[in-house]
Design an enzyme around this catalytic site. Structure first.
Site, short mmCIF file in Angstrom:
data_model
loop_
_atom_site.label_atom_id
_atom_site.label_comp_id
_atom_site.label_asym_id
_atom_site.label_seq_id
_atom_site.Cartn_x
_atom_site.Cartn_y
_atom_site.Cartn_z
N LYS A 1 -0.74 3.75 4.25
CA LYS A 1 -0.85 3.53 2.78
C LYS A 1 0.05 4.56 2.09
CE LYS A 1 -4.38 1.05 4.32
NZ LYS A 1 -4.04 -0.18 5.01
N SER B 1 -11.44 -1.28 0.44
CA SER B 1 -10.11 -1.85 0.61
C SER B 1 -9.89 -3.22 -0.02
CB SER B 1 -9.77 -1.92 2.11
OG SER B 1 -10.69 -2.76 2.76
N ASN C 1 0.83 -1.21 0.00
CA ASN C 1 0.00 0.00 0.00
C ASN C 1 0.86 1.26 0.00
OD1 ASN C 1 -2.42 -1.54 0.35
ND2 ASN C 1 -1.83 -1.82 2.48
N GLU D 1 -16.36 4.42 2.85
CA GLU D 1 -14.94 4.57 2.53
C GLU D 1 -14.82 5.29 1.18
OE1 GLU D 1 -12.93 0.74 2.83
OE2 GLU D 1 -14.13 0.29 4.60
C1 PLP Z 1 -10.38 1.32 4.93
C2 PLP Z 1 -9.39 1.08 6.03
N1 PLP Z 1 -9.56 1.70 7.20
C3 PLP Z 1 -8.70 1.51 8.22
C4 PLP Z 1 -7.63 0.65 8.10
C5 PLP Z 1 -6.72 0.42 9.27
O1 PLP Z 1 -5.53 1.09 9.09
P1 PLP Z 1 -4.17 0.61 9.77
O2 PLP Z 1 -3.77 -0.68 9.12
O3 PLP Z 1 -3.24 1.71 9.44
O4 PLP Z 1 -4.41 0.43 11.22
C6 PLP Z 1 -7.40 0.00 6.90
C7 PLP Z 1 -6.25 -0.91 6.76
O5 PLP Z 1 -6.09 -1.67 5.89
C8 PLP Z 1 -8.31 0.21 5.82
O6 PLP Z 1 -8.14 -0.41 4.66
#
Ligand code: PLP
Length: 415
Positions: free
Chosen positions: A260, A201, A67, A197
């Protein structure tokens, strides 16, 4: 002198052994992979000399599953800022933000995010996961309603459950279904917060935020958008899909992650609502964990500065996305329709998907694999992504491997 190895500890067997059954079942599932074959969830990277490359089992592989969209994790200014902070403050803060864990680096980064978004409120968190837990639990309680898109990330689902708000699901990226769900809720003063979102993801599709915002306006519902995969790469300033679709001023809270495009670990939220200043006093996922490391705060600050002044990284990133997508489609792979940082390659069954993943890895290409429970059993996929650090030749090299595996399905299917 070497310490003498300790004798294995003998556990007293005074309980029926059921607690660990779930883990035994999970281990048996992982063990279904043939002996010696790579196990997706246990891939170990021994190094990452550049964002486009990783070392796995001592072998350099092309990284097409990170990412690290802008390659900022190894940008010289980012690495130098992180190293300088490490030397000045040490490795960790050893404390919560509300105790001894707030450094000038944390507050400076919060000001930087607030000013980058042009919003008065910003907080940073130890992870993106915690950003979602903290924001949703600070805003919502048992008397509120949270409406979540069906494809929301696990961190948003967990956050919604932790908040104890009533949870209502609406069909993925379906504003008409959201309208139907909102119209069925009883009227009155109940708060309604719609959670979406910017870029989803798993399949990388982009939310129809403008339509969602229009529906929310009709019902007086607030909107929270998680821009984890969109921050840095969507919108004129890289603020995300809400900026790209011209609706940023209608979003109550934007959350995002450092893991990311910013190439680090941590999370943030920004908002126009002055009340968000009180989040540190009420959000347990903010209070009861140690704060982000000095090196992370300084590195992210430098990464944000690079992003603000150098658009060429973003342009190069999208050029590589287009090159890779066009190549995969020309070979005949079924990829997602939307141009996005996440390129899903739909493979069907679990076996076919694993065989292709393994074939790619053994041929020197790393991508992510999504298997149940991350997707339905007959709709498994590989999840690929590129970085601004890839050269055109890197992408061509990756495409050669994808081409070879289509031409020699037996090779991909070897197991
Ligand atoms: C849409 C979304 N929100 C939150 C997160 C969580 O982020 P982190 O991995 O930095 O804790 C992710 C992680 O993949 C994500 O894809």
């Amino acid at each position: 002198m070497l310490a003498r190895p300790l004798a294995p500890i003998k556990l007293a067997r005074c309980y029926p052994e059921h607690l660990f059954d779930k883990l035994r079942a999970a281990a048996a599932r992982a063990g279904a992979v043939p002996a010696g074959a790579p196990i997706p969830s246990r891939t170990v990277l021994d190094g990452a000399p550049r964002p486009a490359e990783a070392v796995i089992d001592g072998r350099a592989v092309l990284m097409l599953g990170s990412n690290n969209y802008l390659g900022l994790s190894t940008h010289p200014e980012v690495v130098e800022a992180a190293a300088a902070a490490l030397r000045r403050y040490g490795t960790g803060t050893t404390g919560s933000r509300v105790a001894n864990g707030t450094l000038d680096l944390h507050t400076a980064l919060e000001h930087q995010f607030a000013s980058y978004f042009g919003m008065p409120q910003a907080h940073v968190f130890t992870t993106g996961y915690q950003a979602n837990l903290a924001v949703l639990t600070a805003l919502c309680g048992a008397d509120d309603v949270l409406l979540l898109d069906a494809d929301c990330h696990a961190s948003l689902v967990d956050a919604a459950r932790l908040s104890r708000a009533e949870l209502v699901w609406f069909r993925h990226s379906d504003p008409a279904n959201l309208r139907a769900k909102l119209s069925r809720l009883p009227g009155g003063p109940t708060n309604r917060l719609v959670v979406v979102e910017g870029v989803y993801s798993i399949r990388g599709d982009v939310a129809p935020l403008r339509d969602i915002v229009n529906v929310c306006r009709e019902f007086g519902a607030y909107v929270l958008v998680d821009e984890a995969h969109a921050f840095g790469v969507f919108g004129e300033r890289g603020l995300g899909v809400a900026e790209a679709q011209g609706v940023l001023d209608e979003i109550a809270v934007v959350v995002g992650t450092f893991s990311k495009a910013l190439g680090a670990v941590g999370g943030f939220c920004v908002s126009d609502h002055a009340e968000l200043a009180a989040l540190p006093a009420v959000a347990r996922p903010y209070m009861f964990t140690a704060s982000g490391t000095p090196a992370t705060m300084a590195g992210v600050s430098a990464a944000l500065a690079v992003l603000a002044r150098d658009r060429s990284l973003v342009e190069r990133f999208w050029a590589r996305v287009r090159q890779f997508r066009a190549g995969l489609a020309a070979i005949g792979y079924a990829i997602g329709e939307v141009e996005s940082p996440i390129i899903p390659i739909f493979c069907g069954s679990e076996n076919d998907t694993y065989a292709l993943w393994r074939g790619l890895l053994e041929s020197g290409v790393y991508v992510n694999i999504v298997l149940p429970p991350g997707c339905p059993a007959d709709r498994c996929l590989l999840r690929a992504s590129v970085s601004a650090s890839h050269t055109e030749a890197d992408i061509e090299r990756g495409l050669d491997v994808f081409r070879m595996l289509v031409a020699n399905p037996a090779r991909a299917a070897r197991s």
